[in-house]
Design a protein around this motif. Structure first.
Motif, PDB file in Angstrom:
ATOM      1  N   ALA A 161       0.830  -1.209   0.000  1.00  0.00           N
ATOM      2  CA  ALA A 161       0.000   0.000   0.000  1.00  0.00           C
ATOM      3  C   ALA A 161       0.862   1.254   0.000  1.00  0.00           C
ATOM      4  CB  ALA A 161      -0.929  -0.001   1.213  1.00  0.00           C
ATOM      5  N   GLY A 162       1.966   1.218   0.756  1.00  0.00           N
ATOM      6  CA  GLY A 162       2.877   2.358   0.757  1.00  0.00           C
ATOM      7  C   GLY A 162       3.503   2.581  -0.602  1.00  0.00           C
ATOM      8  N   GLY A 163       3.907   1.478  -1.251  1.00  0.00           N
ATOM      9  CA  GLY A 163       4.471   1.603  -2.592  1.00  0.00           C
ATOM     10  C   GLY A 163       3.455   2.102  -3.597  1.00  0.00           C
ATOM     11  N   LEU A 164       2.206   1.595  -3.487  1.00  0.00           N
ATOM     12  CA  LEU A 164       1.148   2.043  -4.396  1.00  0.00           C
ATOM     13  C   LEU A 164       0.845   3.518  -4.190  1.00  0.00           C
ATOM     14  CD1 LEU A 164      -1.019   1.389  -6.493  1.00  0.00           C
ATOM     15  CD2 LEU A 164      -2.533   0.687  -4.627  1.00  0.00           C
ATOM     16  N   ALA A 165       0.777   3.927  -2.913  1.00  0.00           N
ATOM     17  CA  ALA A 165       0.537   5.348  -2.628  1.00  0.00           C
ATOM     18  C   ALA A 165       1.665   6.204  -3.181  1.00  0.00           C
ATOM     19  CB  ALA A 165       0.400   5.561  -1.123  1.00  0.00           C
ATOM     20  N   ALA A 166       2.899   5.695  -3.094  1.00  0.00           N
ATOM     21  CA  ALA A 166       4.036   6.443  -3.634  1.00  0.00           C
ATOM     22  C   ALA A 166       3.923   6.598  -5.142  1.00  0.00           C
ATOM     23  CB  ALA A 166       5.347   5.742  -3.266  1.00  0.00           C
ATOM     24  N   VAL A 167       3.554   5.498  -5.820  1.00  0.00           N
ATOM     25  CA  VAL A 167       3.411   5.565  -7.275  1.00  0.00           C
ATOM     26  C   VAL A 167       2.294   6.525  -7.664  1.00  0.00           C
ATOM     27  CG1 VAL A 167       2.758   4.249  -9.331  1.00  0.00           C
ATOM     28  CG2 VAL A 167       4.376   3.281  -7.698  1.00  0.00           C
ATOM     29  N   THR A 199       5.430   0.988 -15.844  1.00  0.00           N
ATOM     30  CA  THR A 199       6.826   1.407 -15.977  1.00  0.00           C
ATOM     31  C   THR A 199       7.307   2.162 -14.742  1.00  0.00           C
ATOM     32  OG1 THR A 199       6.101   3.391 -17.181  1.00  0.00           O
ATOM     33  CG2 THR A 199       6.791   1.513 -18.495  1.00  0.00           C
ATOM     34  N   PHE A 200       6.396   2.857 -14.066  1.00  0.00           N
ATOM     35  CA  PHE A 200       6.782   3.563 -12.850  1.00  0.00           C
ATOM     36  C   PHE A 200       7.062   2.597 -11.693  1.00  0.00           C
ATOM     37  CE2 PHE A 200       5.099   8.182 -13.392  1.00  0.00           C
ATOM     38  CZ  PHE A 200       5.867   8.298 -14.546  1.00  0.00           C
ATOM     39  N   LEU A 201       6.589   1.351 -11.800  1.00  0.00           N
ATOM     40  CA  LEU A 201       6.897   0.355 -10.774  1.00  0.00           C
ATOM     41  C   LEU A 201       8.331  -0.163 -10.893  1.00  0.00           C
ATOM     42  CD1 LEU A 201       3.631  -1.800 -10.749  1.00  0.00           C
ATOM     43  CD2 LEU A 201       4.327  -0.075  -9.079  1.00  0.00           C
ATOM     44  N   ILE A 202       8.938  -0.001 -12.064  1.00  0.00           N
ATOM     45  CA  ILE A 202      10.332  -0.398 -12.261  1.00  0.00           C
ATOM     46  C   ILE A 202      11.217   0.528 -11.435  1.00  0.00           C
ATOM     47  CG2 ILE A 202      12.182  -0.663 -13.971  1.00  0.00           C
ATOM     48  CD1 ILE A 202       9.962  -1.001 -16.081  1.00  0.00           C
ATOM     49  N   ALA A 226      10.022   5.807 -12.553  1.00  0.00           N
ATOM     50  CA  ALA A 226       9.253   7.043 -12.436  1.00  0.00           C
ATOM     51  C   ALA A 226      10.132   8.267 -12.627  1.00  0.00           C
ATOM     52  CB  ALA A 226       8.567   7.098 -11.069  1.00  0.00           C
ATOM     53  N   VAL A 227      11.397   8.172 -12.244  1.00  0.00           N
ATOM     54  CA  VAL A 227      12.310   9.300 -12.401  1.00  0.00           C
ATOM     55  C   VAL A 227      12.771   9.421 -13.849  1.00  0.00           C
ATOM     56  CG1 VAL A 227      14.539  10.258 -11.727  1.00  0.00           C
ATOM     57  CG2 VAL A 227      13.105   9.148 -10.014  1.00  0.00           C
ATOM     58  N   LEU A 228      13.293   8.327 -14.394  1.00  0.00           N
ATOM     59  CA  LEU A 228      13.888   8.366 -15.725  1.00  0.00           C
ATOM     60  C   LEU A 228      12.855   8.581 -16.828  1.00  0.00           C
ATOM     61  CD1 LEU A 228      16.451   5.430 -15.344  1.00  0.00           C
ATOM     62  CD2 LEU A 228      16.878   7.886 -15.133  1.00  0.00           C
ATOM     63  N   LEU A 229      11.627   8.100 -16.602  1.00  0.00           N
ATOM     64  CA  LEU A 229      10.619   8.164 -17.655  1.00  0.00           C
ATOM     65  C   LEU A 229       9.609   9.283 -17.460  1.00  0.00           C
ATOM     66  CD1 LEU A 229       9.922   4.350 -18.182  1.00  0.00           C
ATOM     67  CD2 LEU A 229      11.497   5.834 -19.421  1.00  0.00           C
ATOM     68  N   ALA A 284      -6.409  -2.063  -9.248  1.00  0.00           N
ATOM     69  CA  ALA A 284      -5.470  -1.030  -8.803  1.00  0.00           C
ATOM     70  C   ALA A 284      -4.716  -0.430  -9.985  1.00  0.00           C
ATOM     71  CB  ALA A 284      -4.487  -1.615  -7.797  1.00  0.00           C
ATOM     72  N   ALA A 285      -4.307  -1.273 -10.931  1.00  0.00           N
ATOM     73  CA  ALA A 285      -3.587  -0.778 -12.101  1.00  0.00           C
ATOM     74  C   ALA A 285      -4.488   0.124 -12.948  1.00  0.00           C
ATOM     75  CB  ALA A 285      -3.069  -1.943 -12.936  1.00  0.00           C
TER      76      ALA A 285
END
Length: 273
Positions: free
Chosen positions: A89-95, A222-225, A229-232, A174-175
């Motif tokens: 959930a923390g990772g999803l919220a971050a994305v 791609t942001f999960l890689i 999220a930074v590079l793309l 979620a996706a």
């Protein structure tokens, strides 16, 4: 345009991310410009996720008080599941909120990238709203989308405990929801230049739902890689601009009205026209 329904529309939408990335590949200077705000936000998010990982054990105990009286092995199992769910959930919220935070921090950077993309494809309209009004609107709409993203993350966290549904249906949902919200963020600059507020943009997005979801899901994945999220992010902004310009933006001549923009045959903040 044709080819906007069902799975075909989904892949058409996903293709906009590829086109946006290719645009930045051919213009490395603009790509480097877009990295600056993403790196700043990444540092803050990394610190927050490290803090969360260091306290996940205590948080797992706090959300599973019902397991205090269980046998040790079962108590451990349920709390491991709770800990994993908290981290997910923390990772999803971050994305979900990374794009919101990055676009807010880097608004001048990404506005320039979006304008340059439009210039390369025929030119961008001029939005003459006063700068303070533009800033307030950007902050308010970013907060709204951020709250929607966090609400979705909490809901998916809770549903993750439901057997079978939590392991199969929830990731897909979620996706899709995350992709929709990311697409809303990334098409903001191009549609704001046409005078459309959040409600009007959502109305246009609903008309091209498969294309919008396809683009958003491609960005989400791609942001999960790691570092994706930074590079793309610059490529995602470019792709969102192309999507908004070619599939969502009103095609007919624009005429201003009170509170927004009306175009013949399209939806603005005033409703259907």
């Amino acid at each position: 345009m044709g080819g906007e329904r069902g799975i075909t529309g989904f892949f058409v939408g996903a293709g906009y991310l590829g086109r946006g990335i290719w645009w930045t590949v051919r213009r490395p200077g603009w790509w480097l410009l877009g990295l600056v705000p993403a790196l700043i936000v990444l540092a803050g998010y990394a610190a927050a996720l490290v803090w969360l990982a260091g306290r996940v054990g205590g948080l797992a105990e706090a959300v599973t008080p019902f397991a205090d009286s269980w046998q040790e092995e079962w108590r451990r199992v349920v709390r491991v599941i709770a800990g994993v769910a908290i981290l997910v959930a923390g990772g999803l919220a971050a994305v979900l909120t990374f794009t919101t935070a990055t676009l807010l921090v880097g608004d001048p950077f990404y506005e320039k990238i979006s304008e340059r993309v439009e210039e390369d494809h025929g030119g961008a309209p001029t939005w003459d709203a006063p700068w303070p009004a533009q800033l307030w609107r950007a902050v308010w709409e970013s907060l709204v989308l951020g709250v929607l993203g966090l609400t979705a993350a909490v809901a998916f966290f809770a549903l993750g405990f439901v057997p079978i549904i939590g392991q199969f249906a929830v990731p897909v949902a979620a996706a899709a929801v995350s992709g929709w919200l990311l697409a809303a963020e990334l098409t903001t600059p191009v549609l704001e230049r046409r005078g459309l507020k959040l409600r009007g943009r959502f109305a246009l997005m609903r008309r091209k739902r498969p294309v919008v979801v396809g683009f958003g899901v491609a960005v989400f994945v791609t942001f999960l890689i790691p570092l994706g999220a930074v590079l793309l992010m610059p490529g995602a902004v470019a792709g969102g601009t192309l999507l908004g310009r070619e599939r969502l933006a009103p095609e007919s001549p624009e005429r201003p009205v009170e509170g927004g923009l009306v175009t013949e045959g399209y939806v603005s903040d005033q409703g259907d026209h």
